[in-house]
Motif scaffolding. Structure first.
Motif, short mmCIF file in Angstrom:
data_model
loop_
_atom_site.label_atom_id
_atom_site.label_comp_id
_atom_site.label_asym_id
_atom_site.label_seq_id
_atom_site.Cartn_x
_atom_site.Cartn_y
_atom_site.Cartn_z
N UNK A 34 25.26 -17.29 -0.58
CA UNK A 34 25.03 -17.86 0.87
C UNK A 34 23.62 -18.11 1.43
N UNK A 63 32.99 -15.24 20.88
CA UNK A 63 32.00 -16.35 20.81
C UNK A 63 32.08 -17.29 19.86
N UNK A 69 20.59 -15.11 14.30
CA UNK A 69 21.44 -15.56 13.02
C UNK A 69 20.15 -15.22 11.71
N UNK A 114 29.82 -7.86 5.33
CA UNK A 114 30.79 -7.57 6.36
C UNK A 114 30.64 -5.79 6.55
N UNK A 140 23.96 -14.65 5.22
CA UNK A 140 25.10 -13.65 5.23
C UNK A 140 24.86 -12.43 5.73
N UNK A 193 21.37 -19.40 -0.05
CA UNK A 193 21.19 -20.92 -0.21
C UNK A 193 21.76 -21.99 0.19
N UNK A 218 33.30 -20.55 2.03
CA UNK A 218 32.13 -19.80 2.48
C UNK A 218 32.55 -18.43 2.68
N UNK A 219 33.50 -18.19 1.87
CA UNK A 219 33.99 -16.70 2.02
C UNK A 219 34.64 -16.09 3.46
N UNK A 220 34.76 -16.97 4.22
CA UNK A 220 35.39 -16.52 5.62
C UNK A 220 36.81 -16.08 5.61
N UNK A 252 31.82 -15.87 12.70
CA UNK A 252 31.39 -16.78 11.35
C UNK A 252 30.05 -17.11 11.17
N UNK A 253 29.22 -17.35 12.01
CA UNK A 253 28.08 -17.68 11.58
C UNK A 253 27.12 -16.41 11.10
N UNK A 258 30.75 -16.69 17.02
CA UNK A 258 29.38 -16.23 16.39
C UNK A 258 29.69 -15.48 15.11
N UNK A 309 25.35 -23.52 6.96
CA UNK A 309 26.28 -24.26 7.08
C UNK A 309 26.70 -24.62 8.94
N UNK A 310 27.55 -25.45 8.81
CA UNK A 310 28.13 -25.84 10.49
C UNK A 310 29.71 -25.64 10.17
N UNK A 311 30.14 -24.64 10.87
CA UNK A 311 31.49 -24.45 10.48
C UNK A 311 32.44 -24.60 11.83
N UNK A 312 33.08 -25.53 12.05
CA UNK A 312 34.06 -25.91 13.03
C UNK A 312 33.39 -25.73 14.35
N UNK A 313 32.21 -26.32 14.40
CA UNK A 313 31.59 -26.62 15.61
C UNK A 313 30.69 -25.59 15.66
N UNK A 314 29.61 -25.65 16.55
CA UNK A 314 28.48 -24.81 16.80
C UNK A 314 29.13 -23.55 17.77
N UNK A 315 28.70 -22.56 17.45
CA UNK A 315 28.90 -21.18 18.30
C UNK A 315 27.85 -20.44 18.61
N UNK A 316 27.56 -20.00 19.88
CA UNK A 316 26.27 -19.39 19.96
C UNK A 316 26.64 -18.18 21.00
N UNK A 327 36.19 -22.86 5.12
CA UNK A 327 36.18 -21.45 5.45
C UNK A 327 36.35 -20.59 4.06
#
Lengths: 299, 352
Positions: free
Chosen positions: B83, A122, B108, A135, A132, B85, B58-60, A126-127, A124, B88-95, B55
């Protein structure tokens, strides 16, 4: 950042310390709320409900077929099938036995395989990580969610079986495998005990599914791989050439709940099963941790 | 926000940040410096490494080399403290398509262990209101348009009070009205004291809202600094229309220029030349080379001095003094777009 510093400078030292103390229970409450959110999401989701309904349909199907057809001679069909007409409680037990090799692993495979890969699919994931969620915390919450489903799945079969059995057939005292007779209430307890046994049986598979789920961004892949492994384990368990391997297969004790239908209850198989599943949780939990903590989330 | 606060308070600071995917170096040793309180445009063509950089911030994704500091703290080491504080919007929204817009935000927010469950409902409602999605809060995200998802993604970044917002292509998929709203939203966030880091390939957008910008090309950071400096770093062109081509070029040569004479319509000559002293290149850390834009005044007697003081009005005065009939005179300063194209190349060749 600077804002909060200013506030704490104005406030006294004690106020600062009490604020820090106060944050610990609040964090705990928030962790609970993440778990609550995960469980709510899992069980409110249409797919999960469909899986549970499909499981509940097994005893209903069995009961209706038995009710509509003539008596079967003993020894044919699944265990206890011939007893259903005399006692409706056997519907649940029969259905639980039928569900063990395929239906239960299938639904667990779907739920456990979806844990991380579903979020990645999805986008999601990453969000959640940027939120946070943490992990390790996310992995734990996801596994607890899968465990909750392992509780719900056999329970759905058992309760639907007890319900439809009571509706279509007489209910009375049950003769156990040891020859002792117990009242319907105690018999129902034994059925729930079998459901609990199956919950334990599925914990190892859930850990495997969680690990496989960290390997891919395609949930269907992780689901299919988990289900295939559950079948493979059962096939290997049938081959006498691999007898040395059998006690290590996670499906080895899946049918070992007959001892729960004796008086007194034999716990040996239950304990061996629990130990084996704990081993699988430890190994695949560690693998999932190792993989997920260092994974680049690019989905 | 001036360049004076560089080094003092950096919201984002990367040092030698690199990311390698197999043989390909997606991000090549970049040193970003995003001043606190700035609206920072992160420019670059598609595939230039912007999202990979975000990425890593943001630690991804883990950096292959180099380090990242967000709000003065190391990433990903202090991820848990930093984080909350950061929105973020990363590479487009995802829901989750099967949840409503509000339920997605609840989800979230619940994932953030620092977010208070008690104020969650109010914060979600406020964030939805801020992006104009209150009316669609109960609607399943499956039924959202791309623009609505984009807004919801921004709302997710605004769930708590943030010191830093990292918005990757925030106006992607929005209609002109939505784009305007996002611009004013970014301005209001900056006015509240937040640092806003906006990645984009839309130059007009960056020119309108940003105080600072950086330009990426093929994984490298090719320029960064305050927007005004970046814009000026491009060369200025002089354009003169006159019938007296010979005399005019004589004057221009005195100013140290190399005029090019053309006769597009036959009658008057059109003389073009790079304005001297305007080509102060910007080094990646944003400081200008000496010999920047020309000052004012000066009649230009000696060539060496004239080259540094070639103010447009001085050139015109010299031309008129020499009897050149000036029929048209213009100094065209490069836009950010010229600068962008000069640094990243032209056309549809997507980097890498």
């Amino acid at each position: 950042m600077s804002r909060s510093d200013q506030v704490s400078e104005h406030g006294s030292r004690t106020a600062k310390e009490s604020g820090r103390e106060g944050s610990v229970p609040r964090q705990r409450a928030s962790s609970r709320s993440f778990l609550a959110s995960e469980l709510k999401q899992l069980f409110r989701r249409g797919r999960t409900q469909a899986l549970l309904l499909a499981l509940a349909a097994i005893p209903v199907m069995i009961a209706v077929v038995v009710r509509l057809s003539t008596a079967v001679p003993p020894g044919r069909g699944p265990a206890f099938l011939d007893r259903i007409t005399q006692n409706g409680l056997f519907v649940g037990v029969t259905a639980l036995i039928v569900a063990v090799p395929l239906f239960l692993p299938l639904t667990i495979g779907v739920v456990a395989g979806d844990t991380i890969a579903g979020e990645a699919g999805h986008g999601t994931l990453r969000y959640l990580l940027v939120a946070p969620a943490g992990r390790v915390r996310l992995l734990l919450v996801k596994y607890v969610g899968a465990v909750a489903f392992c509780v719900a799945a056999p329970l759905a079969v058992a309760l639907a079986g007890a319900g439809i059995g009571a509706a279509l057939f007489p209910v009375g005292p049950v003769t156990l495998l040891s020859g002792d007779v117990v009242q319907p209430g105690e018999a129902l307890n034994r059925m729930l005990l079998i459901a609990a046994y199956q919950t334990v049986s599925l914990l190892g598979l859930s850990a495997i599914g969680l690990f496989l789920s960290t390997l891919t961004d395609v949930p269907v892949g992780a689901m299919a791989a988990t289900i295939v492994l559950s079948v493979a384990s059962q096939v290997l368990d049938q081959l006498p050439q691999l007898e040395w391997l059998h006690p290590w297969l996670f499906s080895h004790y899946w049918f070992g709940f007959a001892d729960l239908l004796r008086q007194p209850i034999g716990w040996d198989s239950f304990t061996s099963n629990a130990m084996l599943q704990a081993g699988y949780i430890a190994v695949f939990g560690a693998l999932a941790y190792g993989r997920f903590v260092s994974k680049d989330v690019l989905s | 926000m001036t360049s004076a606060d560089r080094g003092a308070g950096l919201a984002i600071e990367t040092t030698g940040l690199s990311k390698r995917f197999g043989h390909q170096l997606a991000v090549n040793s970049i040193d970003l410096a995003v001043p606190q309180g700035s609206v920072f445009g992160f420019l670059g063509p598609n595939g230039s490494g912007k999202t990979t950089t975000i990425r890593m911030m943001l630690g991804l994704a883990a950096a292959t080399a180099g380090s990242v500091r967000l709000l003065g703290q190391d990433m990903p080491g202090k991820l848990d403290e930093v984080l909350p504080q950061v929105g973020a919007l990363v590479e487009g929204p995802a829901f989750y398509p099967f949840l409503s817009g509000a339920a997605n935000l609840h989800r979230f927010d619940a994932a953030d262990r620092h977010a208070s469950p008690g104020t969650r409902r109010a914060r979600v409602a406020e964030a939805l209101d801020r992006v104009g999605l209150s009316h669609a809060a109960r609607k399943k995200v499956r039924a959202y348009s791309l623009g609505m998802k984009q807004r919801l993604g921004i709302a997710n970044a605004l769930l708590s009070r943030r010191e830093l917002l990292i918005l990757d292509e925030p106006t992607n998929g929005l209609d002109p009205q939505g784009t305007r709203e996002v611009r004013s939203l970014v301005r209001s966030l900056a006015a509240d004291g937040a640092t806003v880091f906006v990645s984009s390939h839309l130059l007009a957008e960056v020119e309108q809202i940003c105080t600072h910008a950086a330009i990426m090309s093929v994984g490298r950071l090719v320029a960064q600094g305050p927007l005004a400096e970046l814009r000026q770093a491009g060369t200025a062109q002089l354009r003169l229309i006159t019938p007296d081509a010979g005399a005019a070029s004589g004057v221009l040569v005195r100013f140290g220029m190399t005029p090019v004479i053309g006769h597009p319509d036959g009658a008057d000559a059109v003389i073009t030349s790079v304005l001297p002293g305007s080509a102060g290149a910007l080094s990646p850390n944003g400081s200008r080379n000496p010999g920047g834009a020309g000052g004012t005044g000066g009649t230009g007697e000696r060539d060496a001095a004239a080259a540094l003081e070639a103010a447009p009005e001085a050139i015109v005065a010299a031309l008129v003094a020499d009897g050149v009939r000036v029929r048209g005179f213009a100094v065209e300063r490069g836009s950010l777009e010229d600068r962008f194209v000069a640094l990243t190349g032209e056309g549809f060749d997507v980097a890498q």
